[in-house]
Design a protein around this motif. Structure first.
Motif, PDB file in Angstrom:
ATOM      1  N   SER A   1      34.674  45.899  44.384  1.00 51.28           N
ATOM      2  CA  SER A   1      34.266  44.582  43.879  1.00 51.28           C
ATOM      3  C   SER A   1      33.346  44.725  42.674  1.00 51.28           C
ATOM      4  N   LEU A   2      32.431  45.690  42.742  1.00 49.17           N
ATOM      5  CA  LEU A   2      31.530  45.920  41.611  1.00 49.17           C
ATOM      6  C   LEU A   2      32.304  46.353  40.381  1.00 49.17           C
ATOM      7  N   PHE A   3      33.266  47.258  40.576  1.00 49.75           N
ATOM      8  CA  PHE A   3      34.094  47.723  39.462  1.00 49.75           C
ATOM      9  C   PHE A   3      34.854  46.554  38.836  1.00 49.75           C
ATOM     10  N   GLN A   4      35.443  45.716  39.678  1.00 46.93           N
ATOM     11  CA  GLN A   4      36.209  44.571  39.190  1.00 46.93           C
ATOM     12  C   GLN A   4      35.334  43.605  38.404  1.00 46.93           C
ATOM     13  N   LEU A   5      34.142  43.336  38.921  1.00 45.44           N
ATOM     14  CA  LEU A   5      33.255  42.375  38.274  1.00 45.44           C
ATOM     15  C   LEU A   5      32.748  42.905  36.940  1.00 45.44           C
ATOM     16  N   VAL A   6      32.402  44.176  36.888  1.00 45.72           N
ATOM     17  CA  VAL A   6      31.918  44.776  35.648  1.00 45.72           C
ATOM     18  C   VAL A   6      33.013  44.811  34.588  1.00 45.72           C
ATOM     19  N   SER A   7      34.252  45.004  35.021  1.00 45.97           N
ATOM     20  CA  SER A   7      35.374  45.190  34.087  1.00 45.97           C
ATOM     21  C   SER A   7      35.991  43.890  33.590  1.00 45.97           C
ATOM     22  N   ASP A   8      35.732  42.785  34.258  1.00 46.08           N
ATOM     23  CA  ASP A   8      36.416  41.523  33.953  1.00 46.08           C
ATOM     24  C   ASP A   8      35.440  40.505  33.362  1.00 46.08           C
ATOM     25  N   GLU A   9      35.387  40.422  32.031  1.00 47.65           N
ATOM     26  CA  GLU A   9      34.454  39.507  31.371  1.00 47.65           C
ATOM     27  C   GLU A   9      34.808  38.050  31.622  1.00 47.65           C
ATOM     28  N   ASN A  10      36.095  37.756  31.729  1.00 45.56           N
ATOM     29  CA  ASN A  10      36.498  36.373  32.017  1.00 45.56           C
ATOM     30  C   ASN A  10      35.996  35.930  33.391  1.00 45.56           C
ATOM     31  N   LEU A  11      36.084  36.835  34.363  1.00 44.70           N
ATOM     32  CA  LEU A  11      35.567  36.533  35.697  1.00 44.70           C
ATOM     33  C   LEU A  11      34.053  36.321  35.645  1.00 44.70           C
ATOM     34  N   GLN A  12      33.353  37.144  34.903  1.00 48.21           N
ATOM     35  CA  GLN A  12      31.910  37.001  34.766  1.00 48.21           C
ATOM     36  C   GLN A  12      31.548  35.620  34.222  1.00 48.21           C
TER      37      GLN A  12
END
Length: 371
Positions: free
Chosen positions: A330-341
């Motif tokens: 989840s941390l990897f996904q959140l860090v990698s996805d600026e649109n999600l952020q």
């Protein structure tokens, strides 16, 4: 009307924040005389004219209870008190039937059997929580009004209590405007910081799942994840010592740092300049820290245990705190996805509008007057 607030239990962050914000909103209690009992270390400044602070040095829980059952009863009579409000949740055993009694339920841990098992059966902490369980339960059953901070907390406790003598209401905490992105805060220098960092601000204890976060972060690092992780907050020493050993065992001394207590005024800067803010607790009521994260303008990775989804809704990314692999992914996904952020940050800005101290104070005082 004379109101007596027993705030002796407000010795740290969340408890004191609750008291301060109720008192600051003086327009909701300006017609009444309020006496507030605190520890000597709790400095209340610029009190409204109708509020009088009474201080005692009663940090020992047993001496405090003895004082509440004896001297406090005399004091309530002397001050001609109409309402006794105990934000810490515990009422004295004997009190005049002419005095209405109000409690706020804030401490979930004594009622969470699964989390209590993490403490040694013969430890002071375990025995303390057993005593707290019975004291809090008796107080809620006895009170004329119980203030719950979340629907989750009320449902959880009522499965045990079954029936209250008086009424109940759900009033969540608010969040201080200092945490808003409208209050721009410059970065503060951290001991290890030479790359993006992640924060976990919370009391360091078993039920906060710091160990699982450490293991999950080690997996994140092994898979190429960048950044450093900071734990901020007071600590339960036996657990914190175990965390330090685990950090050394995983050879993460240059990636994870147990920072300790940080001044409250510095928290907005820490949140606002983090890559991701983390909150991994197994059991909560209405955590101030979660509300602060939602105000920060940064994305948050949060435990999926109640009441976090009730409060944050769809404005954070959730994970199971018992699953380090899920945390790392989840941390990897959140860090990698600026649109999600960006989507989470925008959603959090909308959700946090429902959690103001103005609203919390108004509803609290209205409920007390109409108990």
């Amino acid at each position: 009307m004379n109101i007596f607030i027993n705030a002796l239990s407000a010795r740290m962050g969340g408890g004191q924040t609750y008291i301060i914000n109720l008192i600051k909103k003086k327009k909701y209690h300006k017609k009444h005389k309020i006496f507030i009992l605190t520890q000597k270390s709790f400095k209340l400044q610029n009190l409204p004219k109708n509020v009088t602070q009474i201080t005692r040095n009663l940090t020992n829980p047993f001496l405090r209870k003895l004082w509440e059952e004896s001297v406090q009863r005399i004091l309530l009579k002397k001050l001609n008190i109409n309402i006794l409000f105990c934000p810490g949740g515990m009422l004295p055993y004997k009190i005049s039937s002419n005095i209405k009694q109000v409690v706020t339920f804030q401490n979930m841990l004594p009622f969470d059997k699964e989390q209590k098992r993490k403490y040694s059966f013969y430890s002071y902490r375990f025995l303390r929580d057993i005593l707290l369980y019975y004291a809090l339960k008796r107080s809620m059953i006895k009170a004329n009004l119980v203030i719950f901070l979340s629907e989750y907390a009320k449902d959880f406790v009522m499965k045990d209590i079954k029936k209250l003598h008086g009424n109940s209401v759900i009033i969540p905490h608010g969040v201080d405007s200092m945490f808003s992105t409208k209050s721009v805060n410059k970065p503060i220098k951290l001991s290890l910081q030479n790359s993006p960092y992640f924060t976990y601000v919370s009391y360091i204890d078993h039920y906060k799942a710091h160990l699982e976060v450490i293991i999950g972060f080690s997996i994140y690092c092994k898979n190429g994840g960048q950044g450093q992780l900071y734990f901020f907050g007071n600590e339960y020493k036996p657990y914190a010592d175990m965390l330090r050993k685990k950090i050394i065992e995983l050879e993460l001394e240059d990636r994870i740092y147990i920072y300790g207590v940080v001044e409250h005024k510095n928290l907005p800067s820490i949140y606002q300049n983090a890559e991701v803010n983390i909150f991994a607790s197994y059991t909560e009521n209405c955590p101030n820290i979660l509300l602060e994260l939602l105000s920060s303008g940064r994305p948050s990775l949060v435990s999926n245990k109640g009441p976090m989804p009730e409060i944050a809704e769809e404005s954070v990314m959730y994970f199971d705190p018992s699953n380090p692999i899920e945390f790392s992914e989840s941390l990897f996904q959140l860090v990698s996805d600026e649109n999600l952020q960006h989507r989470l940050i925008y959603s959090a800005e909308e959700v946090i509008k429902n959690y103001t101290w103005e609203l919390a104070a108004k509803r609290t005082w209205d409920s007390i007057y109409n108990k």
